[in-house]
Design a protein around this motif. Structure first.
Motif, mmCIF file in Angstrom:
data_model
loop_
_atom_site.group_PDB
_atom_site.id
_atom_site.type_symbol
_atom_site.label_atom_id
_atom_site.label_comp_id
_atom_site.label_asym_id
_atom_site.label_seq_id
_atom_site.Cartn_x
_atom_site.Cartn_y
_atom_site.Cartn_z
ATOM 1 N N CYS A 1 -29.040 -15.797 13.091
ATOM 2 C CA CYS A 1 -28.618 -17.025 12.423
ATOM 3 C C CYS A 1 -29.788 -17.626 11.648
ATOM 4 C CB CYS A 1 -28.134 -18.047 13.439
ATOM 5 S SG CYS A 1 -26.726 -17.512 14.415
ATOM 6 N N SER A 2 -29.468 -18.242 10.512
ATOM 7 C CA SER A 2 -30.465 -18.990 9.755
ATOM 8 C C SER A 2 -30.258 -20.464 10.045
ATOM 9 C CB SER A 2 -30.291 -18.753 8.260
ATOM 10 O OG SER A 2 -30.437 -17.401 7.940
ATOM 11 N N VAL A 3 -31.312 -21.164 10.379
ATOM 12 C CA VAL A 3 -31.232 -22.593 10.645
ATOM 13 C C VAL A 3 -31.616 -23.317 9.360
ATOM 14 C CG1 VAL A 3 -32.079 -24.489 12.062
ATOM 15 C CG2 VAL A 3 -31.768 -22.223 13.078
ATOM 16 N N LEU A 4 -30.713 -24.174 8.870
ATOM 17 C CA LEU A 4 -30.883 -24.854 7.593
ATOM 18 C C LEU A 4 -31.309 -26.300 7.773
ATOM 19 C CD1 LEU A 4 -27.554 -23.701 5.908
ATOM 20 C CD2 LEU A 4 -29.795 -22.621 5.721
ATOM 21 N N THR A 5 -31.897 -26.825 6.713
ATOM 22 C CA THR A 5 -32.194 -28.252 6.650
ATOM 23 C C THR A 5 -31.722 -28.756 5.289
ATOM 24 O OG1 THR A 5 -34.390 -27.833 5.749
ATOM 25 C CG2 THR A 5 -34.227 -28.061 8.136
ATOM 26 N N LEU B 1 -31.592 -19.282 18.097
ATOM 27 C CA LEU B 1 -30.632 -18.833 17.089
ATOM 28 C C LEU B 1 -31.199 -17.771 16.152
ATOM 29 C CD1 LEU B 1 -29.039 -22.275 16.241
ATOM 30 C CD2 LEU B 1 -27.885 -20.330 17.306
ATOM 31 N N THR B 2 -32.466 -17.860 15.819
ATOM 32 C CA THR B 2 -33.077 -16.933 14.871
ATOM 33 C C THR B 2 -32.982 -15.472 15.312
ATOM 34 O OG1 THR B 2 -34.529 -18.685 14.089
ATOM 35 C CG2 THR B 2 -35.163 -16.439 13.543
ATOM 36 N N MET C 1 -16.774 -21.011 5.630
ATOM 37 C CA MET C 1 -16.104 -21.773 6.670
ATOM 38 C C MET C 1 -17.106 -22.766 7.242
ATOM 39 S SD MET C 1 -14.384 -20.719 10.310
ATOM 40 C CE MET C 1 -15.926 -20.545 11.176
ATOM 41 N N PHE C 2 -16.717 -24.021 7.252
ATOM 42 C CA PHE C 2 -17.547 -25.062 7.839
ATOM 43 C C PHE C 2 -16.916 -25.489 9.152
ATOM 44 C CE2 PHE C 2 -18.418 -25.265 3.363
ATOM 45 C CZ PHE C 2 -19.791 -25.452 3.321
ATOM 46 N N PHE C 3 -17.709 -25.507 10.198
ATOM 47 C CA PHE C 3 -17.271 -25.964 11.516
ATOM 48 C C PHE C 3 -18.055 -27.232 11.802
ATOM 49 C CE2 PHE C 3 -17.660 -25.805 16.221
ATOM 50 C CZ PHE C 3 -16.318 -25.963 16.518
ATOM 51 N N MET C 4 -17.395 -28.367 11.714
ATOM 52 C CA MET C 4 -18.088 -29.654 11.812
ATOM 53 C C MET C 4 -17.381 -30.581 12.801
ATOM 54 S SD MET C 4 -18.719 -30.143 7.719
ATOM 55 C CE MET C 4 -19.676 -31.636 7.868
ATOM 56 N N VAL D 1 -24.658 -16.080 9.093
ATOM 57 C CA VAL D 1 -24.332 -17.262 9.886
ATOM 58 C C VAL D 1 -25.480 -18.239 9.676
ATOM 59 C CG1 VAL D 1 -23.948 -18.203 12.193
ATOM 60 C CG2 VAL D 1 -23.030 -15.950 11.591
ATOM 61 N N LYS D 2 -25.149 -19.391 9.097
ATOM 62 C CA LYS D 2 -26.147 -20.419 8.847
ATOM 63 C C LYS D 2 -25.780 -21.641 9.669
ATOM 64 C CE LYS D 2 -27.119 -18.685 4.287
ATOM 65 N NZ LYS D 2 -27.199 -18.963 2.865
ATOM 66 N N VAL D 3 -26.775 -22.225 10.302
ATOM 67 C CA VAL D 3 -26.556 -23.337 11.224
ATOM 68 C C VAL D 3 -27.293 -24.562 10.707
ATOM 69 C CG1 VAL D 3 -26.913 -24.138 13.589
ATOM 70 C CG2 VAL D 3 -26.378 -21.731 13.154
#
Length: 65
Positions: free
Chosen positions: A28-32, A23-24, A42-45, A8-10
């Motif tokens: 979850c991985s927090v992305l930039t 989140l960590t 799957m993208f949830f936007m 799960v990447k956020v």
């Protein structure tokens, strides 16, 4: 609880440090920055700025992806 779906990447341009720290430990991985989806994703936007949709499509709208 979500190990059956894989990573799960956020990414959120407005995410706070407190949210990232929360989140960590949940796995979850927090992305930039911009990312390419190199496997089924799957993208949830919901309710994003149009720039986020444009960036996403520019990175991922290719025949080989």
């Amino acid at each position: 609880m979500f190990s059956w779906i894989g990573e799960v990447k956020v990414f959120d341009t407005m995410i706070s440090q407190a949210e990232s720290r929360l989140l960590t430990p949940l796995g979850c991985s927090v992305l930039t920055g911009r990312r390419q989806a190199l496997r089924p994703t799957m993208f949830f936007m919901p309710l994003c700025d149009v720039e986020l949709y444009e960036n996403h499509l520019e990175e991922n709208w290719r025949h080989d992806l």
